[in-house]
Design a protein around this motif. Structure first.
Motif, PDB file in Angstrom:
ATOM      1  N   LYS A  49       0.837  -1.216   0.000  1.00 46.02           N
ATOM      2  CA  LYS A  49       0.000   0.000   0.000  1.00 46.02           C
ATOM      3  C   LYS A  49       0.861   1.253   0.000  1.00 46.02           C
ATOM      4  CE  LYS A  49      -4.404  -1.223   2.077  1.00 46.02           C
ATOM      5  NZ  LYS A  49      -5.112  -1.449   3.336  1.00 46.02           N
ATOM      6  N   LYS A  50       1.902   1.224   0.811  1.00 44.74           N
ATOM      7  CA  LYS A  50       2.787   2.386   0.920  1.00 44.74           C
ATOM      8  C   LYS A  50       3.548   2.600  -0.394  1.00 44.74           C
ATOM      9  CE  LYS A  50       6.062   4.310   4.172  1.00 44.74           C
ATOM     10  NZ  LYS A  50       7.083   3.946   5.174  1.00 44.74           N
ATOM     11  N   PHE A  51       4.045   1.504  -0.961  1.00 42.57           N
ATOM     12  CA  PHE A  51       4.815   1.620  -2.201  1.00 42.57           C
ATOM     13  C   PHE A  51       3.966   2.224  -3.317  1.00 42.57           C
ATOM     14  CE2 PHE A  51       6.469   0.145  -6.241  1.00 42.57           C
ATOM     15  CZ  PHE A  51       7.789   0.574  -6.136  1.00 42.57           C
ATOM     16  N   TYR A  52       2.708   1.782  -3.429  1.00 39.78           N
ATOM     17  CA  TYR A  52       1.819   2.250  -4.493  1.00 39.78           C
ATOM     18  C   TYR A  52       0.904   3.389  -4.046  1.00 39.78           C
ATOM     19  CZ  TYR A  52       3.133  -1.247  -7.977  1.00 39.78           C
ATOM     20  OH  TYR A  52       3.799  -1.977  -8.924  1.00 39.78           O
ATOM     21  N   ASP A  53       1.294   4.088  -3.009  1.00 41.44           N
ATOM     22  CA  ASP A  53       0.493   5.202  -2.485  1.00 41.44           C
ATOM     23  C   ASP A  53       0.106   6.229  -3.569  1.00 41.44           C
ATOM     24  OD1 ASP A  53      -0.607   6.422  -0.027  1.00 41.44           O
ATOM     25  OD2 ASP A  53       0.709   8.081  -0.630  1.00 41.44           O
ATOM     26  N   HIS A  55      -0.897   5.713  -6.378  1.00 39.05           N
ATOM     27  CA  HIS A  55      -2.059   5.228  -7.137  1.00 39.05           C
ATOM     28  C   HIS A  55      -3.298   5.029  -6.260  1.00 39.05           C
ATOM     29  CE1 HIS A  55       0.363   4.846 -10.639  1.00 39.05           C
ATOM     30  NE2 HIS A  55       1.030   3.779 -10.263  1.00 39.05           N
ATOM     31  N   LYS A  56      -3.282   5.564  -5.038  1.00 34.31           N
ATOM     32  CA  LYS A  56      -4.355   5.207  -4.094  1.00 34.31           C
ATOM     33  C   LYS A  56      -5.751   5.659  -4.538  1.00 34.31           C
ATOM     34  CE  LYS A  56      -3.803   8.950  -0.683  1.00 34.31           C
ATOM     35  NZ  LYS A  56      -2.673   9.646  -1.359  1.00 34.31           N
ATOM     36  N   PRO A  59      -8.846   3.443  -9.670  1.00 36.86           N
ATOM     37  CA  PRO A  59      -9.825   2.368  -9.409  1.00 36.86           C
ATOM     38  C   PRO A  59      -9.179   1.000  -9.191  1.00 36.86           C
ATOM     39  CG  PRO A  59      -9.951   3.133 -11.692  1.00 36.86           C
ATOM     40  CD  PRO A  59      -9.066   4.101 -10.968  1.00 36.86           C
ATOM     41  N   PHE A  60      -7.960   0.806  -9.724  1.00 38.32           N
ATOM     42  CA  PHE A  60      -7.332  -0.512  -9.638  1.00 38.32           C
ATOM     43  C   PHE A  60      -6.422  -0.683  -8.416  1.00 38.32           C
ATOM     44  CE2 PHE A  60      -4.758   2.111 -12.566  1.00 38.32           C
ATOM     45  CZ  PHE A  60      -3.520   2.072 -11.927  1.00 38.32           C
ATOM     46  N   TYR A  61      -6.385   0.344  -7.547  1.00 40.70           N
ATOM     47  CA  TYR A  61      -5.428   0.322  -6.419  1.00 40.70           C
ATOM     48  C   TYR A  61      -5.569  -0.922  -5.524  1.00 40.70           C
ATOM     49  CZ  TYR A  61      -3.150   1.950  -2.075  1.00 40.70           C
ATOM     50  OH  TYR A  61      -2.376   2.064  -0.956  1.00 40.70           O
ATOM     51  N   GLY A  62      -6.801  -1.220  -5.097  1.00 41.10           N
ATOM     52  CA  GLY A  62      -7.014  -2.353  -4.187  1.00 41.10           C
ATOM     53  C   GLY A  62      -6.587  -3.672  -4.807  1.00 41.10           C
ATOM     54  N   GLU A  63      -6.975  -3.854  -6.065  1.00 39.97           N
ATOM     55  CA  GLU A  63      -6.603  -5.094  -6.769  1.00 39.97           C
ATOM     56  C   GLU A  63      -5.097  -5.170  -6.982  1.00 39.97           C
ATOM     57  OE1 GLU A  63      -8.556  -6.214 -10.413  1.00 39.97           O
ATOM     58  OE2 GLU A  63     -10.510  -5.698  -9.557  1.00 39.97           O
ATOM     59  N   LEU A  64      -4.495  -4.029  -7.294  1.00 36.41           N
ATOM     60  CA  LEU A  64      -3.049  -3.996  -7.523  1.00 36.41           C
ATOM     61  C   LEU A  64      -2.307  -4.402  -6.246  1.00 36.41           C
ATOM     62  CD1 LEU A  64      -0.525  -3.250  -9.211  1.00 36.41           C
ATOM     63  CD2 LEU A  64      -0.880  -0.861  -8.534  1.00 36.41           C
TER      64      LEU A  64
END
Ligand code: ATP
Ligand code: MG
Length: 141
Positions: A49-53, A55-56, A59-64
């Motif tokens: 989550k932190k790395f991809y913050d 992109h939070k 729409p694809f954040y949770g799946e990613l």
């Protein structure tokens, strides 16, 4: 003259699952990128989550995040002339449907999400992402 740069690369879970680490590393080396640091990790949800913050809000954040914690990854520092842009070129477009022939994603990606590799998109982000995974003493050049 091209500047020597460092960039952060991640071999994603779809690729480690298919035992492609060596084949992907050969692509980097064949294209003039040196793997100067490397480790295999299983990211926690908090780390992903932190790395991809950035992109939070996408729409694809949770799946990613779920995909990135679905198996081990290999995080690595690549060094070479114009390494940030060169690595993006070797990786190919995010969506394999748009990726050029001979790129990692064209040859190995399973989908727009499970696209085998991550690469920093700027020199500033590269420095930040390298610091996220590696301490100074782990990157020996
Ligand atoms: P990366 O940051 O992983 O190097 P990138 O810069 O080419 O890839 P980004 O736009 O930063 O692409 O997206 C980050 C990651 O999110 C992508 O690599 C992919 O795994 C996933 N992703 C991007 N767009 C989508 C989408 N439309 N649907 C699902 N997943 C996506
Ligand atoms: Mg990106």
């Amino acid at each position: 003259m091209a500047a020597k740069e460092r960039t952060l690369s991640i071999i994603k879970p779809d690729a480690t699952r298919r035992n492609l680490t060596g084949k992907i590393n050969a692509r980097f080396e064949d294209n003039g990128l040196r793997i100067i640091a490397q480790k295999r990790l299983w990211l926690t949800e908090e780390q992903a989550k932190k790395f991809y913050d950035v992109h939070k809000d996408r729409p694809f954040y949770g799946e990613l995040v779920n995909f990135m914690i679905s198996g081990p990854v290999v995080v690595q520092v690549l060094e070479g002339d114009d390494a940030v842009a060169l690595n993006r070129k070797v990786m190919g477009a995010t969506n394999l449907a748009n990726a050029d022939e001979g790129t990692i994603r064209k040859d190995f990606a399973e989908s727009i999400e499970a696209n085998s590799v991550h690469g920093s998109d700027s020199l500033d982000n590269a420095a930040r992402e390298i610091r996220f995974f590696f301490s100074e003493t782990e990157v020996v050049g």
